[in-house]
Design an enzyme around this catalytic site. Structure first.
Site, PDB file in Angstrom:
ATOM      1  N   GLY A  13       0.820  -1.213   0.000  1.00 14.97           N
ATOM      2  CA  GLY A  13       0.000   0.000   0.000  1.00 14.97           C
ATOM      3  C   GLY A  13       0.851   1.259   0.000  1.00 14.97           C
ATOM      4  O   GLY A  13       2.084   1.195   0.027  1.00 14.97           O
ATOM      5  N   SER A  23      -7.910   5.526  12.353  1.00 17.04           N
ATOM      6  CA  SER A  23      -8.267   6.640  11.471  1.00 17.04           C
ATOM      7  C   SER A  23      -9.041   7.714  12.225  1.00 17.04           C
ATOM      8  O   SER A  23      -9.747   7.416  13.197  1.00 17.04           O
ATOM      9  CB  SER A  23      -9.148   6.091  10.348  1.00 17.04           C
ATOM     10  OG  SER A  23      -9.836   7.126   9.697  1.00 17.04           O
ATOM     11  N   LEU A  36      -0.762  -2.132   8.931  1.00 12.57           N
ATOM     12  CA  LEU A  36      -1.334  -1.103   8.046  1.00 12.57           C
ATOM     13  C   LEU A  36      -2.384  -1.678   7.095  1.00 12.57           C
ATOM     14  O   LEU A  36      -3.145  -0.916   6.492  1.00 12.57           O
ATOM     15  CB  LEU A  36      -0.210  -0.461   7.205  1.00 12.57           C
ATOM     16  CG  LEU A  36       1.016   0.027   7.988  1.00 12.57           C
ATOM     17  CD1 LEU A  36       2.043   0.629   7.033  1.00 12.57           C
ATOM     18  CD2 LEU A  36       0.618   1.056   9.032  1.00 12.57           C
ATOM     19  N   ALA A  59      -5.623  -3.023   5.477  1.00  9.50           N
ATOM     20  CA  ALA A  59      -7.057  -2.855   5.745  1.00  9.50           C
ATOM     21  C   ALA A  59      -7.758  -2.560   4.427  1.00  9.50           C
ATOM     22  O   ALA A  59      -7.129  -2.065   3.500  1.00  9.50           O
ATOM     23  CB  ALA A  59      -7.286  -1.677   6.699  1.00  9.50           C
ATOM     24  N   TYR A  69     -16.602   1.538   8.348  1.00  9.19           N
ATOM     25  CA  TYR A  69     -15.135   1.633   8.432  1.00  9.19           C
ATOM     26  C   TYR A  69     -14.728   2.272   9.756  1.00  9.19           C
ATOM     27  O   TYR A  69     -13.857   1.770  10.465  1.00  9.19           O
ATOM     28  CB  TYR A  69     -14.644   2.470   7.244  1.00  9.19           C
ATOM     29  CG  TYR A  69     -13.177   2.861   7.272  1.00  9.19           C
ATOM     30  CD1 TYR A  69     -12.204   2.071   6.659  1.00  9.19           C
ATOM     31  CD2 TYR A  69     -12.766   4.049   7.883  1.00  9.19           C
ATOM     32  CE1 TYR A  69     -10.864   2.449   6.667  1.00  9.19           C
ATOM     33  CE2 TYR A  69     -11.435   4.427   7.897  1.00  9.19           C
ATOM     34  CZ  TYR A  69     -10.488   3.630   7.289  1.00  9.19           C
ATOM     35  OH  TYR A  69      -9.159   4.009   7.304  1.00  9.19           O
ATOM     36  N   ARG A  91      -0.886   7.434  -3.715  1.00  7.67           N
ATOM     37  CA  ARG A  91      -2.261   7.353  -3.216  1.00  7.67           C
ATOM     38  C   ARG A  91      -3.148   6.754  -4.295  1.00  7.67           C
ATOM     39  O   ARG A  91      -3.028   7.093  -5.479  1.00  7.67           O
ATOM     40  CB  ARG A  91      -2.718   8.766  -2.861  1.00  7.67           C
ATOM     41  CG  ARG A  91      -4.064   8.850  -2.197  1.00  7.67           C
ATOM     42  CD  ARG A  91      -4.050   8.270  -0.821  1.00  7.67           C
ATOM     43  NE  ARG A  91      -4.931   9.009   0.074  1.00  7.67           N
ATOM     44  CZ  ARG A  91      -5.636   8.427   1.030  1.00  7.67           C
ATOM     45  NH1 ARG A  91      -5.577   7.123   1.222  1.00  7.67           N
ATOM     46  NH2 ARG A  91      -6.388   9.159   1.821  1.00  7.67           N
ATOM     47  N   GLU A 122     -11.605   8.776  11.252  1.00 10.38           N
ATOM     48  CA  GLU A 122     -13.014   8.398  11.062  1.00 10.38           C
ATOM     49  C   GLU A 122     -13.632   7.888  12.362  1.00 10.38           C
ATOM     50  O   GLU A 122     -14.843   7.803  12.481  1.00 10.38           O
ATOM     51  CB  GLU A 122     -13.145   7.322   9.979  1.00 10.38           C
ATOM     52  CG  GLU A 122     -12.881   7.811   8.567  1.00 10.38           C
ATOM     53  CD  GLU A 122     -14.021   8.655   8.009  1.00 10.38           C
ATOM     54  OE1 GLU A 122     -15.185   8.332   8.270  1.00 10.38           O
ATOM     55  OE2 GLU A 122     -13.722   9.651   7.316  1.00 10.38           O
ATOM     56  N   HIS A 141      -3.500  11.450   4.595  1.00  7.80           N
ATOM     57  CA  HIS A 141      -2.125  11.686   4.159  1.00  7.80           C
ATOM     58  C   HIS A 141      -1.961  11.110   2.764  1.00  7.80           C
ATOM     59  O   HIS A 141      -2.539  10.077   2.415  1.00  7.80           O
ATOM     60  CB  HIS A 141      -1.116  11.142   5.162  1.00  7.80           C
ATOM     61  CG  HIS A 141      -1.369   9.734   5.566  1.00  7.80           C
ATOM     62  ND1 HIS A 141      -2.315   9.381   6.498  1.00  7.80           N
ATOM     63  CD2 HIS A 141      -0.794   8.582   5.150  1.00  7.80           C
ATOM     64  CE1 HIS A 141      -2.312   8.072   6.645  1.00  7.80           C
ATOM     65  NE2 HIS A 141      -1.408   7.564   5.834  1.00  7.80           N
TER      66      HIS A 141
HETATM   67  P1  NAP Z   1      -3.661   1.412   0.976  1.00  5.39           P
HETATM   68  O1  NAP Z   1      -2.718   2.103   0.054  1.00  5.39           O
HETATM   69  O2  NAP Z   1      -5.066   1.186   0.513  1.00  5.39           O
HETATM   70  O3  NAP Z   1      -3.009   0.002   1.364  1.00  5.39           O
HETATM   71  C1  NAP Z   1      -3.745  -0.986   2.043  1.00  5.39           C
HETATM   72  C2  NAP Z   1      -2.905  -2.240   2.082  1.00  5.39           C
HETATM   73  O4  NAP Z   1      -3.618  -3.248   2.802  1.00  5.39           O
HETATM   74  C3  NAP Z   1      -2.576  -2.828   0.715  1.00  5.39           C
HETATM   75  O5  NAP Z   1      -1.230  -3.282   0.722  1.00  5.39           O
HETATM   76  C4  NAP Z   1      -3.534  -4.012   0.620  1.00  5.39           C
HETATM   77  O6  NAP Z   1      -3.093  -5.050  -0.203  1.00  5.39           O
HETATM   78  C5  NAP Z   1      -3.508  -4.478   2.063  1.00  5.39           C
HETATM   79  N1  NAP Z   1      -4.639  -5.357   2.387  1.00  5.39           N
HETATM   80  C6  NAP Z   1      -5.950  -5.026   2.449  1.00  5.39           C
HETATM   81  N2  NAP Z   1      -6.683  -6.107   2.757  1.00  5.39           N
HETATM   82  C7  NAP Z   1      -5.810  -7.141   2.893  1.00  5.39           C
HETATM   83  C8  NAP Z   1      -5.958  -8.531   3.197  1.00  5.39           C
HETATM   84  N3  NAP Z   1      -7.163  -9.074   3.417  1.00  5.39           N
HETATM   85  N4  NAP Z   1      -4.848  -9.310   3.252  1.00  5.39           N
HETATM   86  C9  NAP Z   1      -3.617  -8.784   3.005  1.00  5.39           C
HETATM   87  N5  NAP Z   1      -3.414  -7.483   2.712  1.00  5.39           N
HETATM   88  C10 NAP Z   1      -4.500  -6.679   2.664  1.00  5.39           C
HETATM   89  O7  NAP Z   1      -3.759   2.171   2.368  1.00  5.39           O
HETATM   90  P2  NAP Z   1      -2.816   3.291   3.016  1.00  5.39           P
HETATM   91  O8  NAP Z   1      -3.266   4.615   2.517  1.00  5.39           O
HETATM   92  O9  NAP Z   1      -1.406   2.880   2.872  1.00  5.39           O
HETATM   93  O10 NAP Z   1      -3.277   3.220   4.530  1.00  5.39           O
HETATM   94  C11 NAP Z   1      -2.571   2.425   5.487  1.00  5.39           C
HETATM   95  C12 NAP Z   1      -3.444   2.284   6.737  1.00  5.39           C
HETATM   96  O11 NAP Z   1      -3.725   3.578   7.281  1.00  5.39           O
HETATM   97  C13 NAP Z   1      -4.790   1.631   6.514  1.00  5.39           C
HETATM   98  O12 NAP Z   1      -5.099   0.808   7.619  1.00  5.39           O
HETATM   99  C14 NAP Z   1      -5.770   2.790   6.457  1.00  5.39           C
HETATM  100  O13 NAP Z   1      -7.075   2.424   6.856  1.00  5.39           O
HETATM  101  C15 NAP Z   1      -5.121   3.749   7.437  1.00  5.39           C
HETATM  102  N6  NAP Z   1      -5.468   5.157   7.171  1.00  5.39           N
HETATM  103  C16 NAP Z   1      -4.974   5.762   6.054  1.00  5.39           C
HETATM  104  C17 NAP Z   1      -5.291   7.096   5.816  1.00  5.39           C
HETATM  105  C18 NAP Z   1      -4.752   7.823   4.594  1.00  5.39           C
HETATM  106  O14 NAP Z   1      -5.046   9.011   4.463  1.00  5.39           O
HETATM  107  N7  NAP Z   1      -3.969   7.187   3.749  1.00  5.39           N
HETATM  108  C19 NAP Z   1      -6.092   7.806   6.718  1.00  5.39           C
HETATM  109  C20 NAP Z   1      -6.570   7.149   7.841  1.00  5.39           C
HETATM  110  C21 NAP Z   1      -6.244   5.820   8.070  1.00  5.39           C
HETATM  111  P3  NAP Z   1      -3.522  -5.127  -1.769  1.00  5.39           P
HETATM  112  O15 NAP Z   1      -2.559  -4.192  -2.460  1.00  5.39           O
HETATM  113  O16 NAP Z   1      -3.353  -6.544  -2.116  1.00  5.39           O
HETATM  114  O17 NAP Z   1      -4.958  -4.651  -1.838  1.00  5.39           O
END
Ligand code: NAP
Length: 321
Positions: free
Chosen positions: A12, A124, A79, A81, A148, A183, A126, A178
């Site tokens: 991710g 989050s 991380l 989700a 969520y 993204r 959220e 972020h």
């Molecule tokens: P992201 O780019 O969507 O990455 C999510 C990662 O989780 C991906 O590597 C995805 O793998 C993996 N994943 C999801 N379901 C899975 C499963 N069942 N088994 C194995 N891997 C799984 O998210 P991010 O922006 O890096 O966010 C990281 C964390 O921060 C998350 O928990 C998100 O909820 C939290 N968060 C992010 C933000 C933000 O602004 N970015 C804000 C608040 C909270 P695949 O590539 O295979 O789908």
């Protein structure tokens, strides 16, 4: 022996930046990749040859226990989700399972296989819901308004509960938005940067958005992962709001993106009433004072620099295609 870190969600946005940071600091990095995940994704370019990958779907019971036992990490960053909030209404059970139950399973795996590991969970803003007072800190009341958010709150509370009861080093990062060129394009910042890049190259006519008055606290993903690392390194575990502390409207995001591309937004932005959501009572802005006081962290990248990075990356990608 180098320290060893395990990252769920390494493919991710955050996981890939965090893996690069840890490798640069001499940490041995292990990451969880879903079965059949795209190992060719650009996000893994910086880590593909240096990290150790473990394959597994976190929705399958036992996956985390197996991987934590194999990696024996000193630090764990959870991380992974399902991250697109609107989808959690349709994929209700999968979202709650993928966030809340999987967090519980990770805590069980830590307890059984790596009780000394310093573990950081990504939750989050959220969890606070749309009507929370602003700015929001670790003591802001939680009233989530999406599945969520409910699932992230369950994970967050489990972390606090098991930290207290079992004395585990479990920390929860309350993440505000972020962003980065990595993204997912479904999110507003990337939707804007990609559309502005396409418009400036004459490949798209207009950018269509909903409520441009909405205010968000956007920071750079590279700054956020640096804070996650500090949380794991801290002597004491804890909960931290990670945010820039500064709000910008969607209209400012659009203006800044067009300015980066050197074109005027006039006539190129259309507001679609069908996309307009009810406004929040207060601006969605975080108060990162605790992270600053206890971890010495603050978001370093300016909003303008972040938007510029994203527009430039989308321009470069389009020129290559
Ligand atoms: P992201 O780019 O969507 O990455 C999510 C990662 O989780 C991906 O590597 C995805 O793998 C993996 N994943 C999801 N379901 C899975 C499963 N069942 N088994 C194995 N891997 C799984 O998210 P991010 O922006 O890096 O966010 C990281 C964390 O921060 C998350 O928990 C998100 O909820 C939290 N968060 C992010 C933000 C933000 O602004 N970015 C804000 C608040 C909270 P695949 O590539 O295979 O789908």
């Amino acid at each position: 022996m180098p320290r060893r870190a395990l990252i769920t969600g390494i493919s991710g946005q955050d996981g890939s930046y965090l893996a690069e940071l840890l490798l640069a600091e001499g940490v041995e990095v292990h990451g969880v990749l879903r079965e059949g995940a795209d190992r060719g994704t650009d996000r893994l370019d910086g880590v593909r040859d240096a990290a150790t990958f473990h394959t597994g779907d976190l929705l399958e019971r036992g996956t985390l226990r197996r991987i934590v036992a194999a990696a024996v990490p000193d630090e764990i960053y959870h991380l992974a989700a399902p991250t697109f909030v609107p989808a959690s209404w349709e994929l209700l059970a999968d979202s709650v399972h993928g966030i809340a139950t999987v967090t519980a399973e990770l805590i069980e795996a830590v307890r059984a296989e790596a009780p000394g590991a310093h573990t950081v969970f990504a939750t989050s803003r959220e969890i606070f819901g749309p009507d929370a007072p602003s700015p929001q800190n670790e003591d802001t009341p939680c009233r989530p308004s999406s599945p969520y958010g409910v699932a992230k709150l369950a994970g967050h509370q489990l972390v606090g509960l098991l930290r207290e009861r079992d004395g585990l080093h479990l920390s929860s990062a309350i993440l505000f938005n972020h962003e980065s060129p990595r993204r997912d394009p479904a999110f507003i910042t990337r939707k804007v940067s990609a559309a502005v890049a396409a418009i400036s190259l004459g490949r798209q006519q207009e950018l269509v958005l909903g409520n441009t008055a909405a205010i968000r606290d956007w920071s750079a993903a590279t700054d956020i992962v640096a804070a996650l690392r500090l949380m794991a390194a801290a002597e004491q575990p804890g909960d931290y709001v990670l945010a820039s502390g500064v709000g910008h409207s969607v209209a400012q995001l659009v203006e800044t993106a067009f300015a980066c591309a050197g074109i005027e937004p006039d006539g190129r932005l259309r507001v679609d009433p069908a996309l307009v959501r009810a406004p929040e009572l207060h601006p969605v802005v975080g108060d990162p004072a605790r992270a600053h006081e206890r971890l010495g962290w603050r978001a370093e990248t300016s909003f303008e620099a972040l938007v510029a990075q994203m527009v430039e990356a989308d321009l470069a990608a389009l020129r290559r295609s």
